[in-house]
Structures are given as structure tokens and as C-alpha cells.
Design a protein around this motif. Structure first.
Motif, PDB file in Angstrom:
ATOM      1  N   ARG A  10       0.741  -1.225   0.311  1.00 30.31           N
ATOM      2  CA  ARG A  10       0.378  -0.258  -0.105  1.00 30.31           C
ATOM      3  C   ARG A  10       0.877   1.447  -0.046  1.00 30.31           C
ATOM      4  O   ARG A  10       0.476   2.359  -0.761  1.00 30.31           O
ATOM      5  CB  ARG A  10      -1.075   0.118   0.971  1.00 30.31           C
ATOM      6  N   MET A  11       2.077   1.449   0.957  1.00 32.75           N
ATOM      7  CA  MET A  11       2.879   2.087   0.594  1.00 32.75           C
ATOM      8  C   MET A  11       3.041   2.997  -0.725  1.00 32.75           C
ATOM      9  O   MET A  11       3.256   3.623  -1.075  1.00 32.75           O
ATOM     10  CB  MET A  11       4.137   1.917   1.540  1.00 32.75           C
ATOM     11  N   ILE A  12       3.823   1.754  -1.209  1.00 36.86           N
ATOM     12  CA  ILE A  12       4.374   1.522  -2.541  1.00 36.86           C
ATOM     13  C   ILE A  12       3.594   2.004  -3.878  1.00 36.86           C
ATOM     14  O   ILE A  12       3.556   3.099  -4.549  1.00 36.86           O
ATOM     15  CB  ILE A  12       4.904  -0.039  -3.472  1.00 36.86           C
ATOM     16  N   PHE A  13       2.026   2.013  -3.369  1.00 42.95           N
ATOM     17  CA  PHE A  13       1.367   1.611  -4.539  1.00 42.95           C
ATOM     18  C   PHE A  13       0.583   3.521  -4.713  1.00 42.95           C
ATOM     19  O   PHE A  13       0.455   3.903  -5.664  1.00 42.95           O
ATOM     20  CB  PHE A  13      -0.677   1.523  -3.932  1.00 42.95           C
ATOM     21  N   VAL A  14       0.861   3.833  -2.649  1.00 43.23           N
ATOM     22  CA  VAL A  14       0.741   5.377  -2.827  1.00 43.23           C
ATOM     23  C   VAL A  14       1.617   6.302  -3.598  1.00 43.23           C
ATOM     24  O   VAL A  14       1.712   7.570  -4.305  1.00 43.23           O
ATOM     25  CB  VAL A  14       0.522   5.374  -1.063  1.00 43.23           C
ATOM     26  N   LEU A  15       3.049   5.333  -3.323  1.00 41.42           N
ATOM     27  CA  LEU A  15       4.234   6.140  -3.234  1.00 41.42           C
ATOM     28  C   LEU A  15       4.032   6.540  -5.664  1.00 41.42           C
ATOM     29  O   LEU A  15       4.748   7.815  -5.717  1.00 41.42           O
ATOM     30  CB  LEU A  15       5.240   5.698  -3.473  1.00 41.42           C
ATOM     31  N   ALA A  16       3.597   5.111  -5.909  1.00 39.58           N
ATOM     32  CA  ALA A  16       3.309   5.121  -7.645  1.00 39.58           C
ATOM     33  C   ALA A  16       2.113   6.485  -7.952  1.00 39.58           C
ATOM     34  O   ALA A  16       2.994   6.931  -9.039  1.00 39.58           O
ATOM     35  CB  ALA A  16       3.214   4.066  -8.191  1.00 39.58           C
ATOM     36  N   ALA A  17       1.094   6.668  -6.816  1.00 44.01           N
ATOM     37  CA  ALA A  17       0.494   7.567  -6.996  1.00 44.01           C
ATOM     38  C   ALA A  17       0.398   9.074  -7.169  1.00 44.01           C
ATOM     39  O   ALA A  17      -0.011   9.687  -7.329  1.00 44.01           O
ATOM     40  CB  ALA A  17      -0.983   7.276  -6.476  1.00 44.01           C
ATOM     41  N   ARG A  18       1.869   9.267  -6.150  1.00 47.90           N
ATOM     42  CA  ARG A  18       2.702  10.548  -6.226  1.00 47.90           C
ATOM     43  C   ARG A  18       3.702  10.658  -7.404  1.00 47.90           C
ATOM     44  O   ARG A  18       4.537  11.531  -6.706  1.00 47.90           O
ATOM     45  CB  ARG A  18       2.928  10.623  -4.860  1.00 47.90           C
TER      46      ARG A  18
END
Length: 463
Positions: free
Chosen positions: A304-312
Motif C-alpha cells: 500500500r505504501m508503494i502504491f501511494v508512492l506510485a500515485a504520487r
């Protein structure tokens, strides 16, 4: 894939409740607590009490920020808003790094436990556990929640059974046993190794309590994030008081603090002292569930953290894509790869590469907690009163106390020869992350705090 990709709201309230309850109970409590007792003496429960207060304060701060703005990005987004892009980037990547290393470590630990019953090569069993937990996360967020519900339930049940039986044993409601609390002072006193040992042990204890904050990330994939986060952050007080402090008090009243058996498995030592048969098999099974639970949650959290990083725009764009069930498949697989590499490192080079990975993530969680606390100090002054569903107590005094406490632990790590390398390598990890942010920003990536406020409050949603 349509953009922005959205996560499935597949976690039920009972899942979140058990994730919140079981999140702070890991193998560190079942095994590592024995080392703390050996180092500190009967006063070991005070180390857990002081650390527990610090975790409670961090969770309360998280609760305040998360209920005002639920987000899968959680504390990385709060740090970005409060301190700038570098802080959000740092928190997310450091937290991701911490958990992917934990995933590899827990896979090896789980394999070691299984070898108690099955004679199989360590690397092979580690890989099997990695594959199983990866599959659980890939099916759906609901399968992760269901797995965690039952495994966390086993951990909680085991601790409650110990608290009940241990209390009966100590107060004399046990066959051939009288009321006896003499071990609290009889073996060299309450603090046989000095008051300083209480505080030096906090460095070990804090890592056994990591995980409570996962509930604030998971809440974004539930139908009622505000209610879930509020309940999770408010119940952490009772959990720390009973599961950690309560069981530590009972352990030192049942087994002498300097008993070598505590170092390997304190709960086995206590159950054996009470005359409970097959204590070693029972507790090994419980520790295995704790390890698998931690592995499962670590993989979920990292993805979920890497998902958010990709979204950012701070990680490869493919990692933000989800399948038709709302599962971030590529984010999970990317996080799993590091776990697999850690397992291979543990087999090929356990005393160099694997040790380096563990040490380089050792103090990372403290950096994350420090940025959370500073972010709350800043954001509280910007948040309208009507958005403060959960409020930090005695603001800003207790926030400042929490910041001072985290800094004190970091200083303690620097002063101790046992933990100095962890601190230095973790600082090196942070320096690398900040450099990566500067490169990412220079290449047109990353989301500024202003751009973030223009995006939807949460990356969660129903596809």
C-alpha cells in the motif's frame, strides 16, 4: 487501467478491529521479551510501560490526522502536507523499506519455527511461506483481512489465556501453590542492573511494539474509515496495558528474571514452571501464527505504501494499477521481490548481506514516528476544529514529550555499541532516500503539498 486506480473497500469492521488489536503483538513479544527481562530484571515491565506510552501518543496523533483526512497514504501524506515533499517521500519509502525487510526476516523466522517439527532446508521453507503469504494478498484485500482476523485472534487468545492462568498461579488459586510475588524483589532487587537498564531496554522494546499504525492505513480500504481509525487509536491504550505490561509483570513473578530459559522463550518457561504439558509445542505454534501474521501484514503495508508512492509519481507508474478486484497486484509483487531477495541473502550471506539489511532498517521506524509527531505539531494548527474527530491530549505539550522521547531513544542507540551501527546505517538509508527524492523531483516526478491538496482525500474507493 483507468486513472486514478482505486483500492477495493473490502475490509470489514471486525477485520480492522482485529488488525488493530493484533497489530502490536508480534514475535518480539513472545520471544524478544525474554531478552529484555534478562537485561533489566523485574523492572522490565517499566520499559514496556514507558515505550507503550510513547506508542500510544504516536497513535493518538495519527488518529487525529487520519480521522480529519483518511488516506491510504496515511502518515506519508500528512508529512508531505506539513513539512514538504521530501518528508512525504522519506516517510513512505522508509516505511516501505522497513516492512519489506521485516517480510524477509519473518519468513526466515517462521521457517526456523517450522523446522522444530519438520526437517526441511531453511531457505526452502522460507520461500514456501513467502509464496503462501503473497498468494493471500493477491486474492483480495478481504482475504488479507480474513487471514489476519484469525491469526491475530490466535495471538490475542494465547495472551489472554496466559494472563488468566498466570494470575491464578501468582495469587495462589493453583494446585499446590500459595500467593507469591517474592520474585519481584528476591533475586537481587527490583532493578538489579540499575535504573539505566530500564531505559536502555527501550531500544529493544520499541521494535516489538511496531505495527499499531497499520490500522490507520488499512482503514482507507473499509466502508467507514473515520469510525475504524477512531476505534483503533482509542483501544491501543488497553492493549498496551494488558498484553504488554500485564504479561511482563506475570512473567517476572513466575520465572526468576535471571533464568536462562527466559532468553529463548519466556512464555514456554512460564508455562513449564506452571506445570502445563506440551508448553513448548503450544507456544511454538502461537509464535508461528504471530510470525505469519507479521509477514502477512508487512506485505500488505509495504504494497500500500508503494502504491501511494506510485500515485504520487515517486515510484514506477505500473505500481499504481489495480486488477478488477481492486488489488494492487504489481505493488504486492514488487514488495515481495525484496522479501525473496532477503530470504536468499539469509541463506547465501547471513552474517554480511542479511545482517546489513536488518541493521540498515533498524532505526528507520523511529525516523517515521519522529516525522509523524512533527507533522501533527504542524497540521494541528492548520486544521479547523470541526474536523478534529479525535484530538491529541494536552496539545502541544504531549506532542513535544513524544518528540523528545523518540530523540532520546535515538541518542541511546548512538551511545550503545550494540545499536550504534543500526542507527548509522539507518541514517545512511535516509540519506539515500532524500537523494532519490531530489533526483525524482529534478526529473519532474513527485507531488508537491499544494498538488496533493487538489487530489481526492483518499486513494481508496470502490471500483
Amino acid at each position: 487501467m483507468s486513472a486514478p486506480a482505486q483500492l477495493q473497500k473490502g475490509l470489514k469492521q471486525r477485520h480492522l478491529t482485529m488488525i488493530a488489536i493484533g497489530g502490536v503483538i508480534g514475535a518480539g513479544l513472545f520471544v524478544g521479551s525474554g531478552v529484555v527481562i534478562n537485561q533489566t530484571g523485574p523492572a522490565a515491565f517499566l520499559s514496556y510501560l514507558v515505550t507503550g506510552v510513547l506508542i500510544i501518543l504516536v497513535m493518538r496523533m495519527l488518529g487525529e490526522m487520519a480521522t480529519a483526512n483518511p488516506s491510504t497514504g496515511s502518515f506519508s501524506d500528512y508529512s508531505r502536507r506539513a513539512l514538504g515533499g521530501w518528508a512525504g517521500f522519506s516517510v513512505a519509502w522508509l516505511y516501505w523499506y522497513f516492512w519489506v525487510i521485516v517480510v524477509g526476516f519473518e519468513a526466515v523466522a517462521g521457517a526456523e519455527i517450522l523446522r522444530y517439527w519438520i526437517d526441511v532446508p531453511l531457505w526452502l521453507m522460507s520461500l514456501v511461506l513467502m509464496v503462501l503469504m503473497t498468494a493471500t494478498n493477491l486474492v483480495s484485500v478481504g482475504s488479507y483481512g480474513e487471514f489476519e482476523y484469525w491469526f491475530a485472534g490466535i495471538k490475542v487468545f494465547a495472551i489472554i489465556v496466559f494472563l488468566v492462568l498466570g494470575t491464578l498461579f501468582v495469587v495462589g488459586l493453583w494446585p499446590d501453590k500459595d500467593f507469591d510475588v517474592s520474585l519481584m524483589t528476591s533475586q537481587g532487587g527490583f532493578v538489579p542492573n540499575g535504573v539505566g537498564a530500564i531505559f536502555s531496554s527501550i531500544v529493544v522494546v520499541v521494535f516489538s511494539m511496531v505495527g499499531a499504525e497499520i490500522a490507520t492505513i488499512a482503514a482507507a480500504e473499509s466502508s467507514d474509515p473515520e469510525r475504524a481509525i477512531a476505534r483503533a487509536t482509542q483501544s491501543v491504550i488497553l492493549r498496551v496495558a494488558t498484553f504488554f505490561v500485564g504479561s511482563m509483570i506475570l512473567l517476572v513473578l513466575i520465572v526468576p528474571w535471571d533464568d536462562n530459559a527466559l532468553g529463548s522463550s519466556p512464555y514456554v518457561a512460564a508455562f513449564s514452571e506452571m506445570g502445563i504439558p506440551y508448553a513448548d509445542h503450544i507456544m511454538n505454534a502461537v509464535v508461528l501464527t504471530a510470525v505469519l501474521s507479521c509477514l502477512n501484514s508487512g506485505l500488505y503495508t509495504a504494497s500500500r505504501m508503494i502504491f501511494v508512492l506510485a500515485a504520487r509519481k515517486e515510484a514506477p507508474a505500473v505500481l499504481v494499477s489495480t486488477n478488477r478486484r481492486g488489488v494492487p497486484v504489481w505493488a504486492i509483487l514488487f514488495s515481495t521481490v525484496i522479501g525473496f531477495l532477503s530470504v536468499i541473502a539469509a541463506y547465501v550471506s547471513p552474517d554480511t548481506v542479511f545482517l546489513f539489511l536488518l541493521n540498515s532498517s533498524g532505526a528507520v521506524i523511529l525516523f517515521v514516528y519522529l516525522l509523524i509527531a512533527i507533522s501533527q505539531l504542524v497540521l494541528r494548527r492548520r486544521t479547523p476544529d470541526e474536523q478534529l474527530v479525535v484530538r491529541m491530549w494536552l496539545f502541544p505539550a504531549l506532542t513535544i514529550v513524544a518528540i523528545a522521547g523518540i530523540l532520546a531513544i535515538l541518542v541511546q542507540m548512538a551511545l550503545s555499541s550494540d545499536t550504534r551501527s543500526q542507527l548509522l546505517l539507518s541514517l545512511l538509508s535516509w540519506a539515500v532516500v532524500v537523494d532519490l527524492y531530489l533526483v525524482t523531483r529534478a526529473r519532474g516526478g513527485s507531488v508537491s503539498p499544494d498538488e496533493l491538496s487538489e487530489q481526492p482525500a483518499s486513494t481508496g474507493g470502490q471500483r
